[in-house]
Every structure is written in C-alpha cells, then in structure tokens.
Design a protein around this motif. Structure first.
Motif, PDB file in Angstrom:
ATOM      1  N   LEU A   1       0.831  -1.198   0.000  1.00  0.00           N
ATOM      2  CA  LEU A   1       0.000   0.000   0.000  1.00  0.00           C
ATOM      3  C   LEU A   1       0.875   1.263   0.000  1.00  0.00           C
ATOM      4  N   GLU A   2       1.960   1.237   0.760  1.00  0.00           N
ATOM      5  CA  GLU A   2       2.816   2.413   0.856  1.00  0.00           C
ATOM      6  C   GLU A   2       3.409   2.772  -0.510  1.00  0.00           C
ATOM      7  N   ALA A   3       3.838   1.756  -1.258  1.00  0.00           N
ATOM      8  CA  ALA A   3       4.430   2.010  -2.567  1.00  0.00           C
ATOM      9  C   ALA A   3       3.393   2.551  -3.545  1.00  0.00           C
ATOM     10  N   LEU A   4       2.181   1.990  -3.519  1.00  0.00           N
ATOM     11  CA  LEU A   4       1.124   2.481  -4.399  1.00  0.00           C
ATOM     12  C   LEU A   4       0.743   3.910  -4.036  1.00  0.00           C
ATOM     13  N   ALA A   5       0.664   4.200  -2.749  1.00  0.00           N
ATOM     14  CA  ALA A   5       0.313   5.546  -2.305  1.00  0.00           C
ATOM     15  C   ALA A   5       1.356   6.555  -2.789  1.00  0.00           C
ATOM     16  N   GLU A   6       2.622   6.158  -2.705  1.00  0.00           N
ATOM     17  CA  GLU A   6       3.687   7.039  -3.171  1.00  0.00           C
ATOM     18  C   GLU A   6       3.596   7.262  -4.673  1.00  0.00           C
TER      19      GLU A   6
ATOM     20  N   ASN B   1      -1.080  10.106   0.812  1.00  0.00           N
ATOM     21  CA  ASN B   1      -0.718   9.525   2.093  1.00  0.00           C
ATOM     22  C   ASN B   1      -1.279   8.107   2.155  1.00  0.00           C
ATOM     23  N   SER B   2      -0.462   7.143   2.608  1.00  0.00           N
ATOM     24  CA  SER B   2      -0.884   5.737   2.571  1.00  0.00           C
ATOM     25  C   SER B   2      -2.074   5.470   3.493  1.00  0.00           C
ATOM     26  N   SER B   3      -2.100   6.101   4.658  1.00  0.00           N
ATOM     27  CA  SER B   3      -3.213   5.889   5.585  1.00  0.00           C
ATOM     28  C   SER B   3      -4.519   6.404   4.986  1.00  0.00           C
ATOM     29  N   TYR B   4      -4.433   7.615   4.407  1.00  0.00           N
ATOM     30  CA  TYR B   4      -5.630   8.203   3.801  1.00  0.00           C
ATOM     31  C   TYR B   4      -6.108   7.366   2.618  1.00  0.00           C
TER      32      TYR B   4
ATOM     33  N   LEU C   1      -9.659   5.434   1.957  1.00  0.00           N
ATOM     34  CA  LEU C   1     -10.418   5.747   0.748  1.00  0.00           C
ATOM     35  C   LEU C   1     -10.740   4.469  -0.022  1.00  0.00           C
ATOM     36  N   PHE C   2      -9.752   3.592  -0.113  1.00  0.00           N
ATOM     37  CA  PHE C   2      -9.919   2.338  -0.839  1.00  0.00           C
ATOM     38  C   PHE C   2     -10.932   1.436  -0.143  1.00  0.00           C
ATOM     39  N   LYS C   3     -10.863   1.337   1.180  1.00  0.00           N
ATOM     40  CA  LYS C   3     -11.798   0.507   1.951  1.00  0.00           C
ATOM     41  C   LYS C   3     -13.218   1.020   1.800  1.00  0.00           C
ATOM     42  N   SER C   4     -13.364   2.345   1.815  1.00  0.00           N
ATOM     43  CA  SER C   4     -14.693   2.937   1.686  1.00  0.00           C
ATOM     44  C   SER C   4     -15.303   2.651   0.320  1.00  0.00           C
ATOM     45  N   ALA C   5     -14.458   2.682  -0.734  1.00  0.00           N
ATOM     46  CA  ALA C   5     -14.969   2.510  -2.101  1.00  0.00           C
ATOM     47  C   ALA C   5     -15.206   1.052  -2.460  1.00  0.00           C
ATOM     48  N   THR C   6     -14.377   0.125  -1.943  1.00  0.00           N
ATOM     49  CA  THR C   6     -14.451  -1.276  -2.371  1.00  0.00           C
ATOM     50  C   THR C   6     -15.043  -2.206  -1.312  1.00  0.00           C
ATOM     51  N   GLY C   7     -15.046  -1.761  -0.078  1.00  0.00           N
ATOM     52  CA  GLY C   7     -15.517  -2.618   1.007  1.00  0.00           C
ATOM     53  C   GLY C   7     -14.451  -3.553   1.531  1.00  0.00           C
ATOM     54  N   ASP C   8     -13.260  -3.540   0.932  1.00  0.00           N
ATOM     55  CA  ASP C   8     -12.160  -4.411   1.368  1.00  0.00           C
ATOM     56  C   ASP C   8     -10.925  -3.584   1.709  1.00  0.00           C
ATOM     57  N   TYR C   9     -10.149  -4.099   2.667  1.00  0.00           N
ATOM     58  CA  TYR C   9      -8.843  -3.504   2.886  1.00  0.00           C
ATOM     59  C   TYR C   9      -7.946  -3.854   1.697  1.00  0.00           C
ATOM     60  N   PHE C  10      -6.888  -3.079   1.540  1.00  0.00           N
ATOM     61  CA  PHE C  10      -5.979  -3.254   0.399  1.00  0.00           C
ATOM     62  C   PHE C  10      -5.485  -4.699   0.282  1.00  0.00           C
ATOM     63  N   ASN C  11      -4.947  -5.257   1.358  1.00  0.00           N
ATOM     64  CA  ASN C  11      -4.376  -6.605   1.305  1.00  0.00           C
ATOM     65  C   ASN C  11      -5.427  -7.662   0.986  1.00  0.00           C
TER      66      ASN C  11
END
Length: 506
Positions: A420-425, A430-433, A437-447
């Motif tokens: 996630l950190e690399a994709l955010a960069e 910001n990786s946390s933000y 955002l990703f969890k809210s849109a997809t319903g899943d955590y990144f991993n």
C-alpha cells in the motif's frame, strides 16, 4: 629564414615582388607564388609560409576570403601583407578590421615594403623564441610530473613562489576533435603563458595548467576559471585543482590530487574549479543494499500510475543507491539504460496503448551513454519518464479516480510484491488516507482485495490444469503453503481439490 608566399593574379606583380628587395637581407625567402586563392590553398601545406603577401582583389575567392580560410587551417597562422589599389577603400577597411599585419598600395614602394619586412621579421623571431621557451617550459613540467630527473628548470623559468596544478577536461556528447582541442590549448597559452600567469601543458586526456603564485590569493581560482571559460568558448568543460604548493618538487603531488578528483568528474556540477571530493547526492547517504530493487519497483508503479514526480524520485533513489555502493560512471549509465528499458518494456506489455511509443524511445535510451554529468543524466531520464507519464495520464484527479487507478494497478500487477505504501507514493497520496479511501470505495482492505484478485487469477490457472506450485508463483505467492492457506480461506477448498473438481466437471 622566414618563408614567403606571394598571391596575385597578375604575373608581372608576382615576378616583380620576387626582385624588388633583397629578401635574405631581412631574413626572408620566397618559397612559392600563386595566381589565385585556390592555388594558394593547394600549395599552402608544402610552402608553409610565415608571411603571405596577398592581392586584395582576385577573381573567385578574394584576398580577404583567402585570409579567413588560411586562419581556419593554419596554427600558427602566417602574417599577412595586403596589396591594394587606390579604389579598394572598402576592402582596405575590412582588412584593417581583420587585423592584417600590413597594407601596401600598388604600385609597391620598395622602402615601404622593406619597413614592413623589418617589423614582421622581428615579430616572427619573437614568436619563435616565445614558442621555444613555452615548449621548454611545457616539456620541463611534463618531465617533472613523470618523475624524470633531467629537468632544465632554469631555462624553463619555473622558479615561482608557489605552484598549483589544474586539469581541464573538455566535454561533449561527442569527443572533441583534435582541431578543437588544439585551438583551445592555443587560447589557453595566450591567457596563461603569455600573460605570465601560468604554464599550459598536455596531460592526456586532459589539458593541464600550472598556475603561478596562487597560494595566498583567494581570487586566483575564480580568475583562472574565467580565463579557461574564455578559451573554451562554446565547449563545456570540467576543471579540478590539486591545491597550491610551496615548492616545484611538490607540483607532482598537486597534479596527482587533481587526477584523483577527476576520477569523480561525473559528479561535478560545473561552473567552477573543483578542489575537494564532490559530495554524493543527499539521499545516497541513506541508501542501503535493498534500495536499488525497491526503487525499481517504485519506478514501475509510478509510471504505471502516470506520476512523473514519483518516477523522478524513484530514479534519484536508484542512482543514489548505486553511488553509495561505489558504482563507476559507466556502470551507472549502463544500469539506468537497462533498468529503464526493462521497466518500459514491462509497462508496454500491460499497457498496449503505449507500446509503439515505448519502442520509439529505444534510440534515446541508447544515447544515455553520451551524458557526461550525473545531473544531466537524471534530467534526461526524468524527461523520458514525464513523457511516458503524459501518455498514460488519466483525465481528472479526484478521489474516485485515484481509487480506480489503484484498482487497475492492482489488477495489472497483482503478481508483484505490491504494498500500500508504494502504491500511495506512486499515486501521490498519504498511505493511511488512501487505505481508508480504498476501503470505503471497495468494502475491502488493500491486502484483502489484493488476495482476492490473486485467488481469482489462480482459479483460472488451476482450471487449465496447471501445477499448484507454478500457480502460486505466477500469482505472487513465494510460499506454496501460504498460497494453500489463502486459497482455502477464500474458496473453501484446497487448490488440488479445486483443480480436480474443475477437471471432473468438464
């Protein structure tokens, strides 16, 4: 004897000039004559004149054009006496602007010609003496630097209060040719030897300058740099100093230090004389052994995300890691060309819309080897990255679009070691933000989302009958047991059972 060439389209004048004065009395001999400028240029190498007496008006190339052509071809250039009629005032004025050595009106006055010969002869003798002395000084310096004992220091006039060795490297994407190097050396001699500020010498692949009496002059290097820049004209260069020393015997040590500094010339920024080891880029001190491979991954993700700033940052970290590891200039250039080529090829496989454009960059990547400064190399690479990113850039930049980019990045690169950190960069967030955002849109955590994408691809491969260990590796799991656990978690069956059920249902 100083050799003379007479150039005039009138045979009577050519022959008359041969007999009008006693040439030998003034230290001259007529070596040859020519009826026009082109004939003179053909005869020039063999005649090797110290003085040319040239008619200003001739058919075809006139005398002033001949003067310019000879000055381009000859070092040192012959002296010029120009012959002119009364009606040639404009030609004469141009001749004066070109700084000819004398001007004679036709018909030629014997006494006036004799006065010119006396003056020019004295000037040629002084130049020959000066050239011999300068050669003697250059030869003495070169012998000293190579450790030869038989050095005529007194004759070379090298008894100074202090000495400082400078080395100058002429730069360009193409190696400067011999003619340009000779011209620059001649201009350096004019600015250092003839003004008694130092002595110029050859030190392949550099031009060397022994600076005179600089030990307690803080402005000496600044002045030396300006004089070198004037001599080099449009040719870029680097200059390094080995520092001022108090004795001639220590000049070799100053020279060796300058040569050592030149080994790091690739990191020179230009614009001044380098006297200390050039610093590594700021981020090189923080680079570790894993920085290079990590930066390669980030470079690919940044380009895939069309983020040119993140791509440049990844390039700088990659270069910093190589510099910190002690890589040479050639290794860095080769490394960048190879990594950039591999990254773009990989990108073209997943993004066919830019495949042709990526192929068009092959020649530019090959030309990276011609860059002679590290900063210029990074700038070229960053320019390539920015153009690739521009080709891939999505319209819009709001949060929804960033999540969509993130989903596409995951689907295209799920087999990679994505974090996630690399994709955010890569996306500039910001990786946390971005995670929220990703969890809210997809319903899943990144991993979780990444695992699901990988498992779906694994199911496709298993349905084709592929072996479990092959599938695990192809979808991004280095550990087969870990793949088993993930597959069972999301599918409810082991990979082997799933493959068997798929085969039975066919």
């Amino acid at each position: 004897m100083h050799r003379v060439m007479i150039v005039d389209d009138e045979p009577l004048i050519r022959e008359g000039l041969r007999t009008i004065v006693d040439w030998e009395e003034y230290g001259f001999q007529v070596a040859d004559a020519a009826g026009d400028a082109m004939e003179a240029l053909r005869k020039l190498p063999e005649a090797a004149p110290g003085l040319m007496i040239v008619d200003i008006r001739m058919p075809g190339m006139d005398g002033l054009e001949l003067l310019r052509a000879v000055r381009e071809r000859c070092r040192p250039c012959p002296k010029f006496l120009i012959l002119s009629g009364h009606a040639d005032f404009e030609y004469a004025r141009t001749a004066l602007q070109l700084k000819v050595d004398g001007y004679l009106l036709k018909p030629i006055d014997e006494e006036e010609l004799a006065r010119h010969l006396e003056r020019i002869g004295e000037s040629l003798r002084e130049e020959r003496t000066e050239a011999a002395e300068r050669w003697s000084r250059e030869s003495a310096i070169q012998k000293l630097l190579t450790g030869e004992e038989d050095v005529a220091f007194e004759k070379a006039d090298l008894r100074w209060s202090s000495y400082e060795a400078l080395l100058v490297k002429l730069l360009g994407r193409d190696e400067p040719d011999a003619k340009r190097v000779a011209g620059i050396k001649r201009r350096l001699v004019e600015r250092f030897d003839r003004t008694d500020e130092g002595a110029v010498f050859s030190a392949e692949p550099y031009l060397g300058i022994a600076l005179k009496d600089t030990m307690n002059r803080s402005s000496a290097r600044g002045r030396a740099y300006r004089l070198i820049a004037e001599a080099c004209e449009e040719t870029d260069f680097d200059a390094a100093s080995g520092g001022a020393v108090a004795s001639l015997a220590d000049l070799a040590g100053s020279y060796e230090k300058a040569r050592e500094l030149m080994k790091r010339r690739f990191l020179f920024a230009g614009g001044g004389i380098v006297s200390e080891e050039p610093p590594l880029p700021a981020d090189a001190a923080e680079a570790d052994s894993g920085a290079a491979s990590e930066s390669e991954e980030k470079l690919f993700l940044a380009l895939d995300a069309a983020n040119s700033d993140a791509a440049e940052a990844a390039l700088r970290r990659l270069g910093a890691a190589w510099l910190a590891a002690g890589a040479s200039e050639q290794e860095i250039k080769t490394g960048f060309a190879a990594r950039m080529s591999a990254t773009l090829s990989k990108l073209a496989q997943s993004r066919p819309e830019i495949r042709d454009y990526v192929q068009s960059l092959d020649s530019e990547l090959a030309s990276l080897a011609a860059e002679y400064r590290y900063d210029l190399l990074i700038a070229r690479l960053s320019s390539i990255s920015a153009r690739v990113a521009e080709k891939l850039r999505f319209a819009g930049a709001g949060p929804d679009m960033q999540v969509q980019r993130m989903i596409e990045l995951i689907r295209r690169n799920s087999a990679e070691n994505l974090k996630l950190e690399a994709l955010a960069e890569a996306l500039g967030y910001n990786s946390s933000y971005l995670g929220k955002l990703f969890k809210s849109a997809t319903g899943d955590y990144f991993n979780t989302y990444l695992d699901k994408v990988r498992i779906e691809k694994a199911k496709e491969m298993l349905r084709k009958g592929m072996k479990v260990y092959q599938v695990a590796e192809l979808v991004g799991y280095a550990n087969v047991d870990y793949f088993h656990a993930k597959f069972r978690k999301y599918v409810g069956l082991s990979p082997v059972a799933y493959r068997k059920n798929a085969a039975d249902s066919r």
